[in-house]
Design an enzyme around this catalytic site. Sequence first.
Site, PDB file in Angstrom:
ATOM      1  N   ALA A   1     -18.402   9.714 -21.022  1.00  0.00           N
ATOM      2  CA  ALA A   1     -19.174  10.495 -20.069  1.00  0.00           C
ATOM      3  C   ALA A   1     -19.153   9.935 -18.640  1.00  0.00           C
ATOM      4  CB  ALA A   1     -20.624  10.610 -20.539  1.00  0.00           C
ATOM      5  N   CYS A   2     -18.576   8.768 -18.446  1.00  0.00           N
ATOM      6  CA  CYS A   2     -18.549   8.125 -17.133  1.00  0.00           C
ATOM      7  C   CYS A   2     -17.657   8.897 -16.159  1.00  0.00           C
ATOM      8  CB  CYS A   2     -18.040   6.690 -17.297  1.00  0.00           C
ATOM      9  SG  CYS A   2     -17.655   5.842 -15.772  1.00  0.00           S
ATOM     10  N   ASP A   3     -18.142   9.140 -14.937  1.00  0.00           N
ATOM     11  CA  ASP A   3     -17.375   9.890 -13.943  1.00  0.00           C
ATOM     12  C   ASP A   3     -16.054   9.207 -13.584  1.00  0.00           C
ATOM     13  OD1 ASP A   3     -19.227  11.934 -13.823  1.00  0.00           O
ATOM     14  OD2 ASP A   3     -20.263  11.119 -12.072  1.00  0.00           O
TER      15      ASP A   3
END
Length: 170
Positions: free
Chosen positions: A65-67
Site C-alpha cells: 500500500a506504500c505510495d
Amino acid sequence: MIAMGQSLSMLDSYIAIAIKLTPTGFCVLTEGSWHNPSPFFSSTCKGGNSLTVSSKTLHLFGIKACDTMKKARTWLDEHAVSYDFHDYKTAGIDREHLTQWCDEHGWQVVLNRAGTTFRKLDDERKADLDQAKAIELMLAQPSMIKRPVLDLGDRTLIGFKPDIYAAALK
C-alpha cells in the site's frame, strides 16, 4: 482477455502463474509453493525494450500500500522488468535479509526513522541504537524498513529513484 497493465493469476497451493501485459510485450512469472520457505521463481519477458536479462528475476521487498512502492512497481512494469514482490508487512522478513541489507548499506539507511511507526516509539527504545537493536525493531515492526528494497542479485537498492533504477538495470 486482459488489458495493458492488468494481471491474470491462476493460483493453487503449489504453483502461481502470473501473466502481465506491458507496453513492450508481456511477462510471465512462475512461482513455487509459498508454503516452501525457499520457493523457486522463474520469469520470462517477451517483447521490446526490456531492461533486464529474461533469465534474471529481481526481488522487490516492501509494503503493497506504500505510495513509493506503487511508483517503483509501476516503473518496473512500464519498463518490462521481471520481478517478484515480497510484502514484508503481511509476510514478515527474516533476520538474514535485514542483516545483509544493513551490512551493505548501514542500519541508518535501512531503518526508516522518518516514518510514523518509528516516531511513535518510546524515546528509550529509540535511544542508543546500533545495528543489532535496529534489526530487532525492524523484525518486530517491518513497516520501519525503508522501502522499496530491490534485490538485483549481486547488490540491493534501497528507496526509489527512477534514474538510479534505470542506471542499475542497463
